[in-house]
Design an enzyme around this catalytic site. Sequence first.
Site, short mmCIF file in Angstrom:
data_model
loop_
_atom_site.label_atom_id
_atom_site.label_comp_id
_atom_site.label_asym_id
_atom_site.label_seq_id
_atom_site.Cartn_x
_atom_site.Cartn_y
_atom_site.Cartn_z
N ASP A 271 -22.11 -25.59 33.62
CA ASP A 271 -21.85 -25.67 32.18
C ASP A 271 -20.78 -24.69 31.72
O ASP A 271 -20.91 -24.09 30.67
CB ASP A 271 -23.15 -25.42 31.39
CG ASP A 271 -22.98 -25.68 29.91
OD1 ASP A 271 -22.19 -26.56 29.55
OD2 ASP A 271 -23.61 -24.98 29.10
N HIS B 182 -31.69 -25.13 32.80
CA HIS B 182 -30.48 -24.37 32.51
C HIS B 182 -30.77 -23.45 31.32
O HIS B 182 -30.92 -23.91 30.19
CB HIS B 182 -29.33 -25.31 32.18
CG HIS B 182 -28.04 -24.60 31.89
ND1 HIS B 182 -27.30 -23.99 32.86
CD2 HIS B 182 -27.38 -24.39 30.74
CE1 HIS B 182 -26.22 -23.45 32.33
NE2 HIS B 182 -26.26 -23.66 31.03
N ASP C 4 -29.28 -20.62 29.16
CA ASP C 4 -28.11 -19.82 28.81
C ASP C 4 -28.54 -18.37 28.63
O ASP C 4 -29.44 -18.07 27.83
CB ASP C 4 -27.47 -20.36 27.53
CG ASP C 4 -26.70 -21.65 27.79
OD1 ASP C 4 -26.10 -21.76 28.87
OD2 ASP C 4 -26.71 -22.53 26.92
N HIS D 89 -21.01 -17.64 30.52
CA HIS D 89 -20.09 -18.68 30.05
C HIS D 89 -20.26 -19.09 28.59
O HIS D 89 -19.53 -19.98 28.12
CB HIS D 89 -20.22 -19.93 30.95
CG HIS D 89 -21.56 -20.62 30.86
ND1 HIS D 89 -22.47 -20.56 31.87
CD2 HIS D 89 -22.13 -21.37 29.90
CE1 HIS D 89 -23.54 -21.26 31.55
NE2 HIS D 89 -23.35 -21.76 30.34
#
Length: 1669
Positions: free
Chosen positions: A986, A874, A876, A1195
């Site tokens: 997330d 993951h 970001d 996000h």
Amino acid sequence: MDAVGLPPIIFVILLIQKGVNSVVIQNIYSNGCSNEEMKLKCPDNHKIAIKRLFFGVKNDRNCVENGRRHSADCCQSTHHDCRVTDDRKYPRLNSGCSGYPSCTTDSLSIDTGGECPNPDWTSTDYMTVIHDCVPENDIAEFCMNHEKRGKYLYLSNQRYPSPIQGGYHHCPCLIKTGSSSGLNIHAIDISITQSDYGPKSCAQEVKIHDSYGMNKIITCGHEGLYGFRPIYKRRTENVTIILDSTSPESRGYVWMQIKAESPDDFVMIYCGDALKALYAQNKKTPESGDSVQLDNPDKDNTQPGTGKGRAKTPEIVQDNVTVIIVICCAVGVVLVISVAAIVIHCRRIRVRKQRQPRNTDTFPSPLPKSKSLPMDALSYCKYDYDEDHYCTIRRSPMKVSKFTEVDTSADRKLREAFLQGVSNGSTNKINTQSPLIKDSDKNVEYKTICKIPPVQSEVAEIKVQTLPHKAKPKSKTVTFSPVAMVSPLNSGSEESVKENNEELKKLTGTFPVHKWQNGQGNGYLPQTDKIKPTVIVTGPQEEGSMSTFHSDNRNEDDSWKSFTTYDDGMYDNIQYLLKQNSENASSDFFSHVLMTKFDEHDAKKTESLSSQVITMETFVLKNRRTTLERVEKFISPTYFTDVNLRGKLYKKTAPLKRIGHYAALDRITFEAAVGGAYTDVSIGQKFGPTWSTHWFFVEVDISRDWAGEEVRLVWNSDSEAMVWLDGQPVQGLSGENKRHDYILSYKQPEDNLSYKLYIEMACNGLFGAGNGVFLNEPDNNRMFTLSQAEVAVFNRSAYTLIMDLQVLYGMAKHLPEDTTERGYQALYTANHIINTCDVNDSSTFLRCHQIADKFFKQRNGDSQHSIHAMGHAHIDTAWLWPYAETIRKCARSWSCTLRLMERYPNFTFTCSQAQQFEWTKQHYPSLYEEIKKYVEKGQFIPVGGAWVEMDGNVPSGESFMRQFLYGQRYFEKEFGKKCSEFWLPDTFGYSGQLPQIMQLFGINRFLTQKMSWNLVNKFPHHTFWWEGIDGSQVLCHFPPGDNYCMKGEAEELLYTLKNFRDKGRSGKSVYLFGYGDGGHGPSEEMLERLTRMEDVDGLPKVKFSTPDKFFSSVERDDHNLCRWYGELYLELHNGTYTSQAKAKYCNRKCEFLLHNVEFAATLALMLSLASQKTYKYPDAELLRLWKLLLLNQFHDVLPGSSIGLVYKDSQEHYKDIETSGGKLLEASVRSFLKCDGTGSATVVVNTHSWERTEVITLPRAETSHCTTTEMQTTEGTVQIDSCGRTLAIVTIPGCGYSFCQPMKYQFPAVTNRQDDIIILENEHIQAFFDNCGRLLELHLQGNSRNGISLDKPANQFVIYDDIPLFWDAWDIMDYHLETRKPIESVIQHSTILDDGPLRVSLEVSLKISDRSYLKQVISLDAGCPYLKFKTEVNWHENRKLLKVEFPTSVYNKQVTYEIQCGHLQRPTHTNTSWDWAKFEVCGHKWADLSEYGFGVAMLNDSKYGYSARDNVMWLSLLKASKAPDAKADMGTHHFTYGIMPHTGNLQDSGVIQQAYNLNNPLVVESITKSSNIPDSCQYFTVDVQQVILETVKKSEDYDNGVVLHLYEAYGSHSPVRLTSHIPFKKAYRCNGLEEPVEDEVFKSMTVLFSSSSDHSRFCVLCYNSKTCS
């Protein structure tokens, strides 16, 4: 004379004599393609016959997965041939060194019916060669015989000496002999690539598994076997050999020889279909590595091919004189020893006669007398199982303690202790301080005989006699422990000699000790003339073996036997250790025997003897805590690394030849970095500051003696970094997750001992550079130290063992103690391994790994929960680092992933976010091409279908649509496939509109885990159907591990199973592993641990899988899943609706700006096509602007939870969108209005589908045209406001325009003051304000109902303490409600600014604190049904929350909030914890509190945080968090909100349309008007108010196509008529990807065109599914 009287030396002589006759064939072996020839001597009338057999695996994916490679339809014989020669020279195995066998036959070949390989088959796994000296008359039958047997058999890969072709190969071959004489296997040339022990880690291996349970594995740890080395010699009939390849990148080769031990024996081979037939005959299904006892059809020694008695192979005639001499000597020795044996035997008979009748509590013989065990000089003993036992053995000094009573539960401990002794036996130390004999019974003597022969010397002989049985107590149980293993005496120093002498004196009591010396060490042994009869106890013992004996079944006439056990499965491991020890140490030998001495007269004292145990050590009652910590410290990277296993991870290290340094000015390309000026630096230097980039040029020289080793570059700069080799990015490095090394070579070649690399160092960590706590604002002056830079030899065997212990430790620690013993089994296994392991002797590592492997091979049941493991990184897109660093994070993470995929072909990796793929393609094209290859292989799996992993609450419905549109189109274009699952693990809650939008884009599955973060209520499901607000359903799964950054640990698997909330309804779940948030993804350690836990008793089943496999299995198997309706509200992080207010303001404005641009540009395109004019639609620029907007909806960006650098970037993006978008809008309006005239005019454009009557501000150029100081002119009503701007009121048709024509409006807005009360009034509403700007009353004209509470005023600003528990920018905690402080300090009282007729307004200023204040203009326009509150806040607070509250007179238990293209209701009460948890919720442009017939709505232009309790509604305006951005929201803010009373319900009130109007004012442009343009025009008409025409855009694929997005806004069904005034040829409904869809919805929709066209098409997208029906 009894047979038992034969002395062992006769047996030795017989073996020698037998060996003399066995040497009948001489072979000269050649390696590879050398010029040596292989010669074979055959007798006359015989010829050399060579039979070649080929076996393969079908080229079918089903045959290389799920263990089916050896099934009947996958593994078969492909072809074979037979060659004959009489020139007494063995032909080369493979023709011309190419290694590829020809399918054609030469003149000497015999046609056996073989055929060339079918193209549907992969490269052959094996090539086997059986050769024999065959009588000429039997050659044809030999070649055609199905049993395929011969004297010699050669097994190789097909293309030898070329490497094994990569692939998934697994075809076992069973080798049988004609008798039990045994097999002898030699490695001629074996090299296995990639290194590790065991089948779970090594890409290739050769397994040798025999009928005694021995399992020898030649893996990467034994690479380079060549030169005819023995690898197997044992007396057995069956041996299974498997050449196993589990990687498409395998590159080893194998050539070995198998021959029968006996000269009269032969070898048979069964592979592929022949093996399956043989197993079927014996009713056993073959498994990998399995070997079974099979009935041998050839025990009658029939000659192959003839069916007659087998002809003896002629023997080479030896020197007769030599033979006679040897025989004579042997006979003489036999006679002498036979006489001695007779005397001994008579003495034994005399002893037996003196014995009393046999007690029934005796020791049975552990093995049948007739059993002959296949042992040689390196084994325990050579046994002749008769009444008496004779043993030849090497052994060393040992400790002896007393007998003790134990029960049968000691078996496992005995086994562990035995193995500990084996491993510790390789050291050269003996503990002279340990007590040896503690004998409280003075009448009992214990003595040990110890002898240390020199290496290669004759084996010592020890005579073993029996123990009288008569004194054995009937009620006692005696256990003999096979653990007497200590290090041998092996020291030449005087000190050690003295110590050893004292030790032996203790061992032998009063008996004198004679010194025995050899050339390699000193040793001592007692005088043998006083040695008493010996009881021998040997080991090892398997759990459950007969280590404790009872006497119930003994014959009274039998004498006691020495207790001797033999464990088939352990034999070869011990033999291997012995062999290694004898090769690596001068006189280190393992003890395998426990002994005690006593006479016949001692039989009377056996009552005392039987209550004691002979043992080397005291068994400790294991303490779980200390044992767990012992295991932890043994593999700890922190503690005891000088003596533990972790400290042995690198066998050798060496400094780098050179480290050159270049400080780059920015994040530059590799090409730019190569041209930098490099200066030498050293370890320990610091580099920085934060966010800077430093390049290093590294030169490496490898020592030649490291050839063949796994060599790694070790680099630790406490930061992220990238290794570049040959100009390409090859692997990322990271300080936080211990990814410090890069593999230079798995097997270092001798011809390439130098490397030149570049390392790009990023001065930031995996999570940025937070000051103190990682969430804090970055420390911009942080420096990073280069603490390690060297080259090292990696100890793969130690690493493998560390992985074993990590898994065992995890299971031992986390399996429940009270419900299963599996945790204790893991604990004892780990403890056993530590006892067995000598960290300074790598030869013990293999044995330790085999101990672990045995534990891991204990399997699960079929009903066990199944975990689908998927790698994940993951990343970001921005968070604690800026966008530019994310680009490099992608390269660092994905390069690591690709390196793992090269070694682990079953490893799968999921990766979302098309934006990150596009960045990689732009900046790292070679890496991107590698990724595409693994996407095609099915290992690198694009998921999600969205442009980025966006926020799930704040973006508009159209933004959601574009996320999927551009994401899915990218994946389909680049990888040839669209995603079927939405991947958003997330974000901070999930809109109830998402299921419908997902389905519009072909996505029916959804995965997240964030709901596990709920603060109040635990979400009730993990696998369920999620139903959106329109009834659309998608299959939803939350990985029950509650994390997307799993580490591949047993604790996580157990938690996954325990936490799973849908047990009974489903039995499977997803497990996402890999370092995440900051990227880097899976590590080798994670894969190793998961591989070991794939199918282990005590844990859920684990398999590497894909999202499609998981969801497909759920859809197929699980039919009783529950359903969840509406939004997925996260009970945490509700401050993200408010944080970073400027980002949210810009997002809303840019969404509407792009909406307007697309509307105008599409009209311009369609009108140009209709008029055959030229207009270039700005496809590329609009796509670029949309992608910038979608990027900033990530996000952690739009929610407000990133560092300040991110918002500096995002503000630049928003500015770019506003600037470029404004220009595009102006150009598009001018284009579709054909602004080619000379007259100046003002045009007003309405981009929504309903008519709008509003007050506008005219451009300054038009002021002279319309302005007057009077309120009324002949042209209409205008007003100069308090700022000097000209106001006018206009009416504009929906989806159209009008030229500025100010109206003479009949209902002016007015203002009035009554004492301290100011009244604002128009035709719709009347509002009363006090001096502080608070709203006291709000009435609808003609209705006495006051919408405001009589108890409290509205528009009351309130401030709260906002100090979350941890997540500063993310959270608003419920206890903030207890800190309410109304803002009542007035800077400027309410003052009237504008008094009509088009706008009335008042202004008020309030003091928030000494640092902050606000100014507000409250206005009411003519014809407008709501009040506007235009607010400016100068905000400089610390962890405060600013809200505005509106107490109403409306009573309802539900508030309706707008979400994306729809709305939903939430409670105003706190009946349940689910209700109370929603104290702060997300809404978009409006929220409405209504009861029957009346309601009040709040509108806003940029806010998303709402709350409501009872009759009060709050709008959250500003936060003041300090982490991760210390300056978040500081400064000046502008925003507008409104309050709208209404009659009737929400749907009929016009609230939805008025909220659009507030957010998207009419577009006003000054143009030059053409004379032929109408004053007003409407291009699209929707006949019902409840259907919103959300978007008008050009088709993505057709230049002459238009796409309309419509949605039903009321939550109902309605027929609709859509009218277009642009000529179109055809209309059809489409999905989100703009692909045609035929369904009943569109059939109920009426589409009217004003005229038809041959040039354009028309596509309608209806969502909510209720929209058009």
